[in-house]
Design an enzyme around this catalytic site. Structure first.
Site, PDB file in Angstrom:
ATOM      1  N   GLY A  42       7.244 -35.590 -70.632  1.00 36.33           N
ATOM      2  CA  GLY A  42       7.624 -34.148 -71.316  1.00 36.33           C
ATOM      3  C   GLY A  42       8.728 -33.787 -71.102  1.00 36.33           C
ATOM      4  O   GLY A  42       9.005 -32.752 -71.833  1.00 36.33           O
ATOM      5  N   ARG A 100       9.983  -8.647 -74.447  1.00 37.77           N
ATOM      6  CA  ARG A 100       9.108  -7.606 -74.239  1.00 37.77           C
ATOM      7  C   ARG A 100       8.850  -7.556 -72.686  1.00 37.77           C
ATOM      8  O   ARG A 100       8.010  -6.487 -72.377  1.00 37.77           O
ATOM      9  CB  ARG A 100       7.983  -7.847 -74.898  1.00 37.77           C
ATOM     10  CG  ARG A 100       7.978  -7.690 -76.392  1.00 37.77           C
ATOM     11  CD  ARG A 100       6.790  -8.025 -77.176  1.00 37.77           C
ATOM     12  NE  ARG A 100       6.631  -9.381 -77.646  1.00 37.77           N
ATOM     13  CZ  ARG A 100       5.754  -9.876 -77.915  1.00 37.77           C
ATOM     14  NH1 ARG A 100       4.721  -9.288 -78.620  1.00 37.77           N
ATOM     15  NH2 ARG A 100       5.706 -11.131 -78.221  1.00 37.77           N
ATOM     16  N   HIS A 134      14.331  -6.438 -78.689  1.00 40.82           N
ATOM     17  CA  HIS A 134      13.038  -5.528 -78.525  1.00 40.82           C
ATOM     18  C   HIS A 134      13.593  -4.222 -78.102  1.00 40.82           C
ATOM     19  O   HIS A 134      13.161  -3.220 -78.246  1.00 40.82           O
ATOM     20  CB  HIS A 134      11.924  -6.211 -78.073  1.00 40.82           C
ATOM     21  CG  HIS A 134      10.757  -5.279 -77.817  1.00 40.82           C
ATOM     22  ND1 HIS A 134      10.066  -4.872 -79.026  1.00 40.82           N
ATOM     23  CD2 HIS A 134      10.399  -5.033 -76.724  1.00 40.82           C
ATOM     24  CE1 HIS A 134       9.104  -4.314 -78.399  1.00 40.82           C
ATOM     25  NE2 HIS A 134       8.985  -4.022 -77.093  1.00 40.82           N
ATOM     26  N   LYS A 196       0.179   6.503 -80.984  1.00 44.84           N
ATOM     27  CA  LYS A 196      -0.780   5.334 -80.755  1.00 44.84           C
ATOM     28  C   LYS A 196      -0.690   5.150 -78.920  1.00 44.84           C
ATOM     29  O   LYS A 196       0.158   5.873 -78.377  1.00 44.84           O
ATOM     30  CB  LYS A 196      -0.541   4.003 -81.223  1.00 44.84           C
ATOM     31  CG  LYS A 196       0.788   3.076 -80.370  1.00 44.84           C
ATOM     32  CD  LYS A 196       0.713   1.869 -81.139  1.00 44.84           C
ATOM     33  CE  LYS A 196       1.930   1.119 -80.558  1.00 44.84           C
ATOM     34  NZ  LYS A 196       1.944  -0.274 -80.993  1.00 44.84           N
TER      35      LYS A 196
END
Length: 315
Positions: A42, A100, A134, A196
């Site tokens: 991997g 974020r 962001h 919201k």
């Protein structure tokens, strides 16, 4: 003097090779000869098959899903170019993963966006190009120059071609008001805001709509559409408040989990996105219109290579 002295070279990992090809085509240069594969355990296996000594190297690599794999590819490629004596290495990150996680929302939270900035700098990047971060404050996480590009002109140009009448641009939350105002100014529209609350990550509830949307064509705009809960709930609430039709725009189509199903079942007429993140076949939808950011990134790369102003692209 090396034959590569000051020469522009474009490299890419596996995150969004099609975008890198578009940028290279726009610039009129071939993509750099690099192979990014995996060992059987991997680990990432990288081979750069051309000399980069003295070159001005740009690595095109959004850190989208799979985020950690793409981030490691970016870091390893930057490290390899540095050790191969590239004159300057610029990390071009159309989508900045972990953006974020840019602050501590609770006690003992990490600030992962800052950690990623440290890793990119430590790997050997000497400049970063990012698109629609962001949180704009992430620019300050880097101790190297960062050019922050905005996709608003690309979105605005497309929306103006549709020739919608009586338009209002809606921010899906209070934090996106600046983005909505900028898009509104570019297409000559007013703005409204959805109030919201988010009781938990990836879950949102519409509380109120601030502004007049009755009888109007609404364009909802956000930087990211992830699970599409916010955008589809917002569109439903806007239609219930008398909006004529609702479009959605975003720069980064993360579209995880149930996003595609939600968009297709929603009242949204069209969802306009950019190709900062590639959309595989399972994330394609007749409702989605994809715009290319390759010309914008290509122009920024030319200006950085020639030591010209990047901000003039938006003046």
């Amino acid at each position: 003097m090396s034959s590569n002295q000051g020469k522009l070279k474009i490299f890419t990992g596996n995150a969004n090779p099609r975008l890198a090809e578009e940028i290279a085509e726009y610039l009129g240069v071939p993509l750099g000869a690099a192979r990014v594969k995996r060992f059987s355990d991997g680990e990432i296996a990288l081979a750069i098959d051309e000399s980069v000594r003295g070159a001005d190297a740009f690595v095109i690599q959004p850190t989208c899903y799979p985020v950690n794999d793409n981030l490691m590819e970016l870091l390893i490629m930057v490290d390899a170019l540095r050790r191969a004596s590239a004159r300057r290495i610029t990390a071009v990150i159309p989508y900045y993963g972990y953006a974020r996680q840019e602050r501590k929302a609770r006690a003992r939270d990490p600030i992962s966006a800052k950690l990623v900035a440290n890793l990119i700098t430590a790997a050997g990047a000497r400049r970063v190009v990012a698109m629609d971060l962001h949180a704009s404050a992430i620019q300050g996480f880097f101790d190297i120059p960062l050019d922050h590009l905005l996709a608003a002109p690309i979105l605005a140009e497309y929306l103006k071609q549709i020739k919608m009448g009586n338009v209002v641009v809606v921010s899906p939350d209070l934090g996106g008001v600046t983005r909505a105002r900028e898009l509104g100014e570019r297409i000559g529209a007013g703005i409204a805001i959805i109030d919201k609350r988010r009781p938990e990550p990836n879950v949102s509830e519409v509380m109120n709509i601030i502004g007049d949307v009755k009888g109007k064509t609404v364009v909802m705009t956000d930087d990211i559409i992830d699970t599409a809960g916010t955008i589809t709930l917002g569109a439903k609430a806007l239609m219930e408040q008398g909006a004529r039709e609702v479009y959605a725009c975003c720069i980064h189509p993360v579209l995880s989990g149930p996003a595609i199903q939600r968009l297709e079942e929603s009242v949204l007429r069209e969802v306009v996105v950019t190709n900062t993140i590639p959309l595989p076949a399972e994330k394609q939808s007749p409702k989605i219109k994809t715009l290319s950011v390759a010309p914008l990134l290509g122009e920024a790369i030319i200006r950085i290579h020639q030591d010209l102003s990047v901000s003039k692209l938006f003046s």
